[in-house]
Design a protein around this motif. Structure first.
Motif, PDB file in Angstrom:
ATOM      1  N   VAL A 129      26.535 -47.247  30.892  1.00  0.00           N
ATOM      2  CA  VAL A 129      25.191 -46.795  31.525  1.00  0.00           C
ATOM      3  C   VAL A 129      24.131 -47.931  31.220  1.00  0.00           C
ATOM      4  N   TRP A 130      23.477 -47.733  32.611  1.00  0.00           N
ATOM      5  CA  TRP A 130      22.754 -49.150  32.726  1.00  0.00           C
ATOM      6  C   TRP A 130      21.274 -48.999  32.845  1.00  0.00           C
ATOM      7  N   PRO A 131      20.254 -49.338  32.256  1.00  0.00           N
ATOM      8  CA  PRO A 131      18.915 -49.127  32.230  1.00  0.00           C
ATOM      9  C   PRO A 131      18.195 -49.645  33.462  1.00  0.00           C
ATOM     10  N   ASP A 132      17.285 -48.842  34.076  1.00  0.00           N
ATOM     11  CA  ASP A 132      16.682 -49.202  35.293  1.00  0.00           C
ATOM     12  C   ASP A 132      15.784 -50.295  35.471  1.00  0.00           C
ATOM     13  N   LEU A 133      16.469 -51.512  35.089  1.00  0.00           N
ATOM     14  CA  LEU A 133      15.710 -52.902  34.813  1.00  0.00           C
ATOM     15  C   LEU A 133      16.228 -53.885  35.791  1.00  0.00           C
ATOM     16  N   GLU A 134      15.463 -54.355  36.653  1.00  0.00           N
ATOM     17  CA  GLU A 134      16.076 -55.373  37.398  1.00  0.00           C
ATOM     18  C   GLU A 134      16.684 -56.528  36.764  1.00  0.00           C
ATOM     19  N   GLY A 135      17.701 -56.877  37.120  1.00  0.00           N
ATOM     20  CA  GLY A 135      18.438 -58.285  36.591  1.00  0.00           C
ATOM     21  C   GLY A 135      19.117 -57.830  35.151  1.00  0.00           C
ATOM     22  N   PHE A 136      18.888 -56.487  34.654  1.00  0.00           N
ATOM     23  CA  PHE A 136      19.596 -56.238  33.245  1.00  0.00           C
ATOM     24  C   PHE A 136      21.132 -56.286  33.210  1.00  0.00           C
ATOM     25  N   ARG A 137      21.618 -55.405  34.249  1.00  0.00           N
ATOM     26  CA  ARG A 137      23.176 -55.308  34.318  1.00  0.00           C
ATOM     27  C   ARG A 137      23.856 -56.875  34.651  1.00  0.00           C
ATOM     28  N   GLU A 138      23.169 -57.693  35.512  1.00  0.00           N
ATOM     29  CA  GLU A 138      23.650 -58.815  35.826  1.00  0.00           C
ATOM     30  C   GLU A 138      23.851 -59.645  34.696  1.00  0.00           C
ATOM     31  N   ALA A 139      22.708 -59.801  33.822  1.00  0.00           N
ATOM     32  CA  ALA A 139      22.764 -60.918  32.825  1.00  0.00           C
ATOM     33  C   ALA A 139      23.492 -60.297  31.659  1.00  0.00           C
ATOM     34  N   VAL A 140      23.434 -59.055  31.331  1.00  0.00           N
ATOM     35  CA  VAL A 140      24.087 -58.558  30.189  1.00  0.00           C
ATOM     36  C   VAL A 140      25.430 -58.372  30.328  1.00  0.00           C
ATOM     37  N   TYR A 141      25.997 -58.087  31.441  1.00  0.00           N
ATOM     38  CA  TYR A 141      27.502 -58.009  31.823  1.00  0.00           C
ATOM     39  C   TYR A 141      28.196 -59.256  31.890  1.00  0.00           C
ATOM     40  N   GLY A 142      27.146 -60.144  32.657  1.00  0.00           N
ATOM     41  CA  GLY A 142      27.604 -61.657  32.683  1.00  0.00           C
ATOM     42  C   GLY A 142      27.978 -62.298  31.207  1.00  0.00           C
ATOM     43  N   TYR A 143      27.016 -61.998  30.386  1.00  0.00           N
ATOM     44  CA  TYR A 143      27.473 -62.552  29.006  1.00  0.00           C
ATOM     45  C   TYR A 143      28.581 -62.019  28.570  1.00  0.00           C
ATOM     46  N   TYR A 144      28.811 -60.411  28.611  1.00  0.00           N
ATOM     47  CA  TYR A 144      29.986 -59.773  28.250  1.00  0.00           C
ATOM     48  C   TYR A 144      31.175 -60.487  28.769  1.00  0.00           C
ATOM     49  N   GLU A 145      31.233 -60.863  30.019  1.00  0.00           N
ATOM     50  CA  GLU A 145      32.500 -61.552  30.513  1.00  0.00           C
ATOM     51  C   GLU A 145      32.556 -62.758  30.139  1.00  0.00           C
ATOM     52  N   ASP A 146      31.722 -63.498  30.008  1.00  0.00           N
ATOM     53  CA  ASP A 146      31.888 -64.946  29.253  1.00  0.00           C
ATOM     54  C   ASP A 146      32.669 -64.733  27.939  1.00  0.00           C
ATOM     55  N   ALA A 147      31.894 -63.720  27.092  1.00  0.00           N
ATOM     56  CA  ALA A 147      32.370 -63.766  25.636  1.00  0.00           C
ATOM     57  C   ALA A 147      33.752 -63.316  25.651  1.00  0.00           C
ATOM     58  N   PHE A 148      33.980 -62.475  26.551  1.00  0.00           N
ATOM     59  CA  PHE A 148      35.360 -61.611  26.594  1.00  0.00           C
ATOM     60  C   PHE A 148      36.374 -62.616  26.901  1.00  0.00           C
ATOM     61  N   ALA A 149      36.186 -63.564  27.777  1.00  0.00           N
ATOM     62  CA  ALA A 149      37.184 -64.868  28.050  1.00  0.00           C
ATOM     63  C   ALA A 149      37.212 -65.739  26.955  1.00  0.00           C
ATOM     64  N   VAL A 150      36.291 -65.748  26.107  1.00  0.00           N
ATOM     65  CA  VAL A 150      36.381 -66.811  24.922  1.00  0.00           C
ATOM     66  C   VAL A 150      37.179 -66.003  23.809  1.00  0.00           C
ATOM     67  N   GLY A 151      36.930 -64.572  23.770  1.00  0.00           N
ATOM     68  CA  GLY A 151      37.969 -63.687  22.898  1.00  0.00           C
ATOM     69  C   GLY A 151      39.513 -64.028  23.338  1.00  0.00           C
ATOM     70  N   ARG A 152      39.848 -63.586  24.477  1.00  0.00           N
ATOM     71  CA  ARG A 152      41.081 -63.896  25.118  1.00  0.00           C
ATOM     72  C   ARG A 152      41.626 -65.290  24.513  1.00  0.00           C
ATOM     73  N   ALA A 153      40.863 -66.374  24.769  1.00  0.00           N
ATOM     74  CA  ALA A 153      41.056 -67.638  24.679  1.00  0.00           C
ATOM     75  C   ALA A 153      41.448 -67.701  22.978  1.00  0.00           C
ATOM     76  N   LEU A 154      40.801 -67.092  22.170  1.00  0.00           N
ATOM     77  CA  LEU A 154      40.986 -67.000  20.749  1.00  0.00           C
ATOM     78  C   LEU A 154      42.438 -66.434  20.421  1.00  0.00           C
ATOM     79  N   MET A 155      42.582 -65.213  21.177  1.00  0.00           N
ATOM     80  CA  MET A 155      43.840 -64.452  20.792  1.00  0.00           C
ATOM     81  C   MET A 155      45.016 -65.156  21.058  1.00  0.00           C
TER      82      MET A 155
END
Length: 346
Positions: A129-155
């Motif tokens: 569910v994404w708020p109707d705020l310009e740039g919100f989805r791109e910034a937040v999910y961009g962070y998610y993808e970066d942190a997720f990649a760190v998690g896979r490296a730790l695994m």
């Protein structure tokens, strides 16, 4: 050391994980060994050299501040209770791990982005569910993808340190219910330096936390609370229930809590999970080494779903109305963690 019991540590280590991303096998092995040692002895550590840049972190914080500054009615347009798969805004008081200790924090919850077809009716999975705020989805999910990649490296590093194939754990991480929470602790002039979020362990494999201030404490084997110092740009990592089970208690899901202070704070934990239908059981070669399995198997997603139902008011209401049901064999919310051994759930 007993299974699932940390050492009597006095501090939380900081590990530079940059070597994991190098082409030097010796450097990768050195970092993997340091990570595994911290997972065994403390269950908590901070990581630097993770590759998530300052601009990415700043954009996440900026978008969180924008969203939480909206008026209450607009935030409630994205209320998590309107979701069928646990996405959206969590107002103050919605979570009740302890109904006798009200919590003023608010949050916005998202997870691995999936289509309805991919989710196939599985709880906790689906589109965000994404708020109707310009740039919100791109910034937040961009962070998610970066942190997720760190998690896979730790695994993969954990697996290598346990003399397992590098993909022993990560092959079970394809479309997991790994949740990122944007948490806002508003300024509270009446707050005193006391318990905020009570002692608990996290349900998933581990958590990657980006905080904006100090306040986190962890319990050592002697039952003493140890502060985790705030370090700009570092991620705090703590082992969760799933890795404790998989490693037959070699890695420790350490009890932790958050202090309640007047200052406004933000916190961004990514709860790194394995795929919903993964059976998590002590690994056979660790059972052979230890002489017995210290834990019963469980299904990862059902464990997470059961804990979530028992924590959120809107899900408890659905449960009471018979709209949903607890998974068979659901465990209570205090199954793991040494705080229960010491009689200290505060």
């Amino acid at each position: 050391m007993n299974p699932g019991q940390p050492a009597d540590f006095a501090s939380v280590p900081t590990i530079d994980m940059a070597g994991l991303f190098s082409g030097d096998p010796a450097a990768r092995a050195e970092v993997a060994d340091a990570l595994a040692r911290a997972a065994r002895e403390v269950g908590f550590f901070q990581i630097v050299g993770h590759g998530i840049g300052e601009a990415r972190r700043a954009a996440l914080l900026s978008q969180a501040q924008r969203f939480f500054a909206l008026d209450h009615d607009r935030k409630m347009d994205y209320y998590i209770g309107r979701s069928t798969h646990h996405r959206g805004y969590v107002p103050p008081g919605e979570e009740s791990p302890d109904p006798n200790k009200p919590d003023r924090k608010e949050a916005f919850d998202l997870a691995f982005e999936m289509s309805w077809a991919e989710a196939a009716g599985t709880p906790m999975l689906g589109p965000n569910v994404w708020p109707d705020l310009e740039g919100f989805r791109e910034a937040v999910y961009g962070y998610y993808e970066d942190a997720f990649a760190v998690g896979r490296a730790l695994m993969e590093a954990f697996a290598v340190a346990l003399d397992l194939p590098a993909d022993q754990f990560s092959r079970h991480v394809t479309q997991p219910p790994s949740q990122l929470r944007l948490i806002h602790y508003p300024y509270d002039a009446e707050a005193e330096d006391a318990q905020g979020i009570g002692a608990h362990t996290d349900y998933e494999c581990f958590t990657l936390l980006l905080p904006t201030a100090a306040g986190l404490e962890v319990m050592n084997g002697a039952g003493e609370w140890i502060s985790v110092p705030y370090r700009e740009g570092a991620l705090v990592v703590n082992i969760g229930d799933m890795l404790q089970i998989w490693t037959n208690g070699e890695f420790v899901a350490t009890s932790h809590r958050v202090r309640k202070v007047p200052e406004e704070r933000y916190s961004f934990p990514l709860f790194f999970a394995c795929d919903y239908h993964t059976e998590v059981a002590p690994l056979p070669h660790l059972v052979a080494r230890d002489g017995a399995a210290n834990y019963e198997p469980l299904q990862a997603g059902e464990h997470l779903y059961a804990q979530t139902i028992q924590t959120f008011n809107y899900l408890q209401a659905r449960l009471a109305r018979g709209e949903i049901a607890l998974p068979a064999g659901a465990r209570g919310t205090a199954t793991f963690g040494q705080h229960a051994r010491h009689g200290d759930a505060s």
